[in-house]
Design a protein around this motif. Structure first.
Motif, PDB file in Angstrom:
ATOM      1  N   ASP A  31       0.730  -1.047   0.037  1.00 59.47           N
ATOM      2  CA  ASP A  31       0.026   0.070   0.012  1.00 59.47           C
ATOM      3  C   ASP A  31       0.996   1.161  -0.064  1.00 59.47           C
ATOM      4  O   ASP A  31       1.423   1.565   1.228  1.00 59.47           O
ATOM      5  CB  ASP A  31      -0.941   0.031   1.171  1.00 59.47           C
ATOM      6  N   HIS A  33       0.313   4.549  -0.003  1.00 56.67           N
ATOM      7  CA  HIS A  33       0.300   5.516   0.928  1.00 56.67           C
ATOM      8  C   HIS A  33       0.414   5.197   2.360  1.00 56.67           C
ATOM      9  O   HIS A  33       1.046   6.000   3.107  1.00 56.67           O
ATOM     10  CB  HIS A  33      -1.579   5.667   0.943  1.00 56.67           C
ATOM     11  N   ARG A  34       0.164   3.948   2.676  1.00 51.71           N
ATOM     12  CA  ARG A  34       0.560   3.462   4.158  1.00 51.71           C
ATOM     13  C   ARG A  34       2.092   3.483   4.108  1.00 51.71           C
ATOM     14  O   ARG A  34       2.490   4.011   5.246  1.00 51.71           O
ATOM     15  CB  ARG A  34       0.064   2.069   4.323  1.00 51.71           C
ATOM     16  N   SER A  36       4.257   5.446   2.779  1.00 52.65           N
ATOM     17  CA  SER A  36       4.657   6.761   2.798  1.00 52.65           C
ATOM     18  C   SER A  36       4.537   7.522   4.117  1.00 52.65           C
ATOM     19  O   SER A  36       5.312   8.436   4.396  1.00 52.65           O
ATOM     20  CB  SER A  36       3.928   7.626   1.505  1.00 52.65           C
ATOM     21  N   ARG A  55       6.780  12.687  -0.276  1.00 54.57           N
ATOM     22  CA  ARG A  55       5.808  11.695  -0.095  1.00 54.57           C
ATOM     23  C   ARG A  55       5.001  11.576  -1.242  1.00 54.57           C
ATOM     24  O   ARG A  55       4.902  10.228  -1.742  1.00 54.57           O
ATOM     25  CB  ARG A  55       4.784  12.100   1.222  1.00 54.57           C
ATOM     26  N   VAL A  59       4.905   7.858  -2.988  1.00 55.47           N
ATOM     27  CA  VAL A  59       3.630   6.974  -3.479  1.00 55.47           C
ATOM     28  C   VAL A  59       3.721   6.652  -5.080  1.00 55.47           C
ATOM     29  O   VAL A  59       3.542   5.489  -5.469  1.00 55.47           O
ATOM     30  CB  VAL A  59       2.590   7.801  -3.085  1.00 55.47           C
ATOM     31  N   THR A  63       3.923   2.840  -6.276  1.00 58.00           N
ATOM     32  CA  THR A  63       2.992   2.295  -7.134  1.00 58.00           C
ATOM     33  C   THR A  63       3.227   1.684  -8.465  1.00 58.00           C
ATOM     34  O   THR A  63       2.824   0.524  -8.639  1.00 58.00           O
ATOM     35  CB  THR A  63       1.795   3.462  -7.507  1.00 58.00           C
TER      36      THR A  63
END
Length: 155
Positions: A31, A33-34, A36, A55, A59, A63
């Motif tokens: 994940d 976002h998690r 980052s 950040r 991300v 990704t």
């Protein structure tokens, strides 16, 4: 209010091991976002030949990474620590869209701010093609393989 990500520096053995395991768990979530959120807003990275800052770029990088490195599974191992710095060895396995598996070996140098967020990450990584039958990692690390004494093998 400032963001905080315990444990906080200066690190001792237990807090360094906890920080490494938390990083492994986050990356195994895949994940972006998690992951980052463990880094400062302006965190700087060197990942192989790439330089990444902030950040949003983290991300974006993660990704793309997990779109090409399929079924990614990671193990990290504490190498050493001092004050606000931790060094780790790691290995991860993944396969590409053609089904070729790889084991990636690497070292990371981490530097943290006072709130426990990583402000600098430097990673050197080498990829070795492997057969699917040679895989070692099949999901997140089980509870009985966590903590001191559960190092990753050299090869």
């Amino acid at each position: 209010m400032s963001e905080a990500r315990p444990p906080f520096p200066p690190f001792d053995l237990d807090s360094a091991l906890a920080k490494v395991q938390a990083a492994e768990d986050a990356w195994n979530s895949r994940d972006p976002h998690r992951v980052s959120l463990a880094y400062t807003e302006d965190s700087v990275w060197r990942n192989r030949e790439q330089f990444i800052t902030g950040r949003p770029a983290i991300v974006e990088f993660l990704t793309a990474k997990w779109e090409r490195e399929l079924d990614y599974v990671l193990r990290k191992s504490l190498w050493c620590f001092r004050d606000n710095m931790i060094a780790v060895r790691f290995q991860y396995e993944s396969h590409n869209q053609d089904g070729q598996w790889f084991r990636s070996y690497g070292n990371e140098l981490w530097e943290f701010d006072d709130n426990g967020l990583m402000r600098r990450r430097e990673a050197s990584i080498n990829d070795v093609p492997i057969n699917a039958a040679d895989r070692r990692f099949f999901g997140p690390r089980p509870e009985d393989e966590r903590g001191a004494g559960h190092d990753i093998p050299l090869q």
